[in-house]
Design a protein around this motif. Structure first.
Motif, mmCIF file in Angstrom:
data_model
loop_
_atom_site.group_PDB
_atom_site.id
_atom_site.type_symbol
_atom_site.label_atom_id
_atom_site.label_comp_id
_atom_site.label_asym_id
_atom_site.label_seq_id
_atom_site.Cartn_x
_atom_site.Cartn_y
_atom_site.Cartn_z
ATOM 1 N N ASP A 221 34.969 66.255 30.312
ATOM 2 C CA ASP A 221 34.754 65.051 29.503
ATOM 3 C C ASP A 221 33.689 64.155 30.117
ATOM 4 O OD1 ASP A 221 36.621 65.881 27.685
ATOM 5 O OD2 ASP A 221 38.210 64.527 28.355
ATOM 6 N N VAL A 222 33.747 63.943 31.436
ATOM 7 C CA VAL A 222 32.762 63.094 32.104
ATOM 8 C C VAL A 222 31.356 63.644 31.916
ATOM 9 C CG1 VAL A 222 31.900 62.348 34.365
ATOM 10 C CG2 VAL A 222 34.332 62.126 33.823
ATOM 11 N N LEU A 223 31.191 64.925 32.162
ATOM 12 C CA LEU A 223 29.863 65.531 32.066
ATOM 13 C C LEU A 223 29.395 65.644 30.618
ATOM 14 C CD1 LEU A 223 30.391 68.248 34.800
ATOM 15 C CD2 LEU A 223 28.999 66.198 34.989
ATOM 16 N N GLY A 224 30.341 65.555 29.691
ATOM 17 C CA GLY A 224 29.994 65.575 28.271
ATOM 18 C C GLY A 224 29.824 64.187 27.684
ATOM 19 N N GLY A 225 29.873 63.166 28.544
ATOM 20 C CA GLY A 225 29.677 61.789 28.087
ATOM 21 C C GLY A 225 30.896 61.140 27.474
ATOM 22 N N LYS A 226 32.097 61.722 27.693
ATOM 23 C CA LYS A 226 33.313 61.189 27.071
ATOM 24 C C LYS A 226 34.356 60.730 28.099
ATOM 25 C CE LYS A 226 34.120 64.958 24.812
ATOM 26 N NZ LYS A 226 34.802 65.926 23.911
ATOM 27 N N GLY A 227 33.959 60.595 29.350
ATOM 28 C CA GLY A 227 34.902 60.212 30.392
ATOM 29 C C GLY A 227 35.366 58.773 30.272
ATOM 30 N N TYR A 228 36.476 58.458 30.941
ATOM 31 C CA TYR A 228 37.019 57.107 30.929
ATOM 32 C C TYR A 228 36.421 56.285 32.070
ATOM 33 C CZ TYR A 228 40.439 58.634 27.498
ATOM 34 O OH TYR A 228 41.034 59.105 26.354
ATOM 35 N N GLY A 229 35.989 55.066 31.728
ATOM 36 C CA GLY A 229 35.311 54.223 32.691
ATOM 37 C C GLY A 229 36.137 53.042 33.152
ATOM 38 N N LEU A 230 35.441 52.003 33.595
ATOM 39 C CA LEU A 230 36.073 50.835 34.200
ATOM 40 C C LEU A 230 37.042 50.120 33.263
ATOM 41 C CD1 LEU A 230 32.927 49.415 36.018
ATOM 42 C CD2 LEU A 230 34.955 50.377 37.129
ATOM 43 N N SER A 231 36.639 49.917 32.027
ATOM 44 C CA SER A 231 37.488 49.167 31.094
ATOM 45 C C SER A 231 38.793 49.899 30.814
ATOM 46 C CB SER A 231 36.738 48.903 29.784
ATOM 47 O OG SER A 231 36.360 50.122 29.167
ATOM 48 N N ALA A 232 38.752 51.232 30.832
ATOM 49 C CA ALA A 232 39.962 52.012 30.571
ATOM 50 C C ALA A 232 40.999 51.833 31.671
ATOM 51 C CB ALA A 232 39.609 53.492 30.434
ATOM 52 N N ALA A 233 40.536 51.564 32.881
ATOM 53 C CA ALA A 233 41.451 51.450 34.019
ATOM 54 C C ALA A 233 42.111 50.085 34.126
ATOM 55 C CB ALA A 233 40.699 51.756 35.313
ATOM 56 N N ARG A 234 41.597 49.078 33.428
ATOM 57 C CA ARG A 234 41.994 47.700 33.680
ATOM 58 C C ARG A 234 43.483 47.423 33.445
ATOM 59 N NH1 ARG A 234 39.342 42.838 34.268
ATOM 60 N NH2 ARG A 234 37.326 43.784 33.765
ATOM 61 N N ALA A 235 44.049 47.887 32.338
ATOM 62 C CA ALA A 235 45.435 47.528 31.999
ATOM 63 C C ALA A 235 46.417 47.977 33.079
ATOM 64 C CB ALA A 235 45.814 48.128 30.651
ATOM 65 N N ALA A 236 46.275 49.218 33.551
ATOM 66 C CA ALA A 236 47.194 49.719 34.576
ATOM 67 C C ALA A 236 46.996 48.988 35.900
ATOM 68 C CB ALA A 236 47.006 51.219 34.764
ATOM 69 N N ILE A 237 45.760 48.659 36.239
ATOM 70 C CA ILE A 237 45.496 47.916 37.472
ATOM 71 C C ILE A 237 46.109 46.524 37.382
ATOM 72 C CG2 ILE A 237 43.717 46.985 39.003
ATOM 73 C CD1 ILE A 237 43.964 50.049 39.012
ATOM 74 N N GLU A 238 46.055 45.900 36.205
ATOM 75 C CA GLU A 238 46.696 44.593 36.013
ATOM 76 C C GLU A 238 48.197 44.690 36.275
ATOM 77 O OE1 GLU A 238 45.817 43.309 32.070
ATOM 78 O OE2 GLU A 238 43.821 42.561 32.565
ATOM 79 N N ILE A 239 48.824 45.752 35.788
ATOM 80 C CA ILE A 239 50.270 45.912 35.943
ATOM 81 C C ILE A 239 50.648 46.068 37.411
ATOM 82 C CG2 ILE A 239 52.211 47.479 35.508
ATOM 83 C CD1 ILE A 239 50.913 48.028 32.749
ATOM 84 N N VAL A 240 49.993 46.984 38.113
ATOM 85 C CA VAL A 240 50.380 47.209 39.512
ATOM 86 C C VAL A 240 50.030 46.008 40.385
ATOM 87 C CG1 VAL A 240 50.335 49.716 39.332
ATOM 88 C CG2 VAL A 240 48.241 48.508 40.002
ATOM 89 N N GLU A 241 49.003 45.272 40.001
ATOM 90 C CA GLU A 241 48.656 44.063 40.735
ATOM 91 C C GLU A 241 49.744 42.999 40.554
ATOM 92 O OE1 GLU A 241 44.513 41.722 41.642
ATOM 93 O OE2 GLU A 241 44.906 42.255 39.556
ATOM 94 N N MET A 242 50.263 42.886 39.337
ATOM 95 C CA MET A 242 51.350 41.931 39.089
ATOM 96 C C MET A 242 52.630 42.352 39.824
ATOM 97 S SD MET A 242 50.981 40.645 35.125
ATOM 98 C CE MET A 242 50.480 42.189 34.361
ATOM 99 N N ILE A 243 52.918 43.639 39.868
ATOM 100 C CA ILE A 243 54.077 44.123 40.604
ATOM 101 C C ILE A 243 53.943 43.796 42.082
ATOM 102 C CG2 ILE A 243 55.264 46.224 41.393
ATOM 103 C CD1 ILE A 243 54.600 47.444 38.638
ATOM 104 N N ARG A 244 52.745 43.994 42.610
ATOM 105 C CA ARG A 244 52.487 43.731 44.026
ATOM 106 C C ARG A 244 52.668 42.249 44.360
ATOM 107 N NH1 ARG A 244 46.986 44.873 44.359
ATOM 108 N NH2 ARG A 244 47.604 46.952 43.639
ATOM 109 N N GLU A 245 52.313 41.378 43.439
ATOM 110 C CA GLU A 245 52.337 39.951 43.705
ATOM 111 C C GLU A 245 53.712 39.319 43.519
ATOM 112 O OE1 GLU A 245 49.327 38.538 41.091
ATOM 113 O OE2 GLU A 245 47.675 39.102 42.422
ATOM 114 N N GLN A 246 54.635 40.027 42.871
ATOM 115 C CA GLN A 246 55.975 39.467 42.658
ATOM 116 C C GLN A 246 56.834 39.683 43.917
ATOM 117 O OE1 GLN A 246 58.006 40.192 38.961
ATOM 118 N NE2 GLN A 246 56.105 40.369 37.814
#
Length: 295
Positions: A270-295
């Motif tokens: 997918d990445v080499l075909g131009g269909k890979g997931y980038g920075l914006s795709a990762a944001r929601a999960a990073i927000e969740i684990v960051e909130m878990i870490r901060e609680q």
């Protein structure tokens, strides 16, 4: 395409080596501070290997303008190093393919977006569950139902010994904590299917067990993650399994225990075909684990 890899001595690196090899590309340079990298002989015995990062960087620079100039850097290093190694790739003229979690903080995503613009290169993240056949079918089913109040139960048990706590994985500053290290790909899968996070609640939290509730746009999720083998159900112990994963959606077990062997190759395709997931795709999960870490 020409690849370099950072962290070739790590646990996950062979999946990247296999994907690069099987898809017919070249691994030109590899780095790891650990020299136990005999696995490379199976895939790229002629690859230049370095245990000194400065020599690795110098070699990558020397290839610019040649037919071996690096197109992609695959990053398989400990979590806390991801952001700096992604920056290395972009600033040296290559795209980055980085293991999960992409970064530890959402502010790092914003920083890397600026790097993408500055160097005109892209960051791709390995979200392998998004290319799993059973999960693709599940997303299609949920999208077609247009229901907004699903009940989901997630249990993930992956046994780890005492070494885990003594390694970088047991250091919250380096791994991001238990949920970041072993749960982020599940949180990504769930947000991809059920929508962005609205509320995160922690019920229990220790160095080996975490549980809580997660409210997404289309689902309420009860989740628990652990590396403690004592939580394994009797049927798993009886069959000699050290890992157990269960997802129930509206009381019905969702089966996806098979089909993991080709996922990295699909991600690379997918990445080499131009269909890979980038920075914006990762944001929601990073927000969740960051909130878990901060609680």
């Amino acid at each position: 395409m020409n690849f370099a890899i950072i962290g070739v001595g790590g646990y996950i690196a062979p999946r990247h080596l296999e994907a690069i090899k099987d898809l017919g590309h070249n691994l030109v340079a590899a780095y790891d501070h650990n020299d136990s990298v005999g696995i490379m002989d199976r895939y790229f015995p002629d690859c230049q290997f370095f245990t000194d990062f400065e020599r690795f960087e110098s070699y990558v620079d020397s290839l610019k303008g040649s037919n071996q100039q690096i197109d992609y850097v695959s990053i398989c290093t400990p979590n806390y190093m991801h952001a700096s190694h992604i920056k290395f790739a972009l600033s040296h003229g290559a795209h980055a393919i980085c293991e999960k979690p992409l970064v530890l903080h959402t502010k790092d995503i914003d920083d890397l977006l600026n790097y993408e613009k500055k160097y005109d290169r892209k960051v791709y993240t390995v979200l392998q569950l998004r290319v799993h056949d059973a999960i693709l079918a599940l997303k299609k089913k949920i999208d077609s139902e247009k229901k907004g109040n699903h009940k989901v139960d997630l249990v993930y048990i992956t046994s780890r010994g005492q070494w885990y706590h003594e390694s970088w994985k047991g250091d919250v500053k380096k791994s991001g904590g238990l949920s970041t290290n072993i749960g982020v790909h599940f949180f990504d899968m769930l947000t991809w299917i059920f929508g962005n996070p609205k509320e995160v609640k922690i019920n229990k939290k220790s160095s080996s067990f975490e549980s809580g509730e997660l409210v997404l746009e289309k689902a309420h999720i009860n989740w628990s993650l652990t590396i403690d083998r004592s939580h394994l159900p009797p049927e798993a112990v009886k069959s000699g399994k050290t890992t157990f994963r269960s997802i129930k959606i509206d009381g019905e077990e969702f089966e996806f225990s098979e089909g993991f062997t080709e996922l990295h190759k699909r991600v690379y395709t997918d990445v080499l075909g131009g269909k890979g997931y980038g920075l914006s795709a990762a944001r929601a999960a990073i927000e969740i684990v960051e909130m878990i870490r901060e609680q």
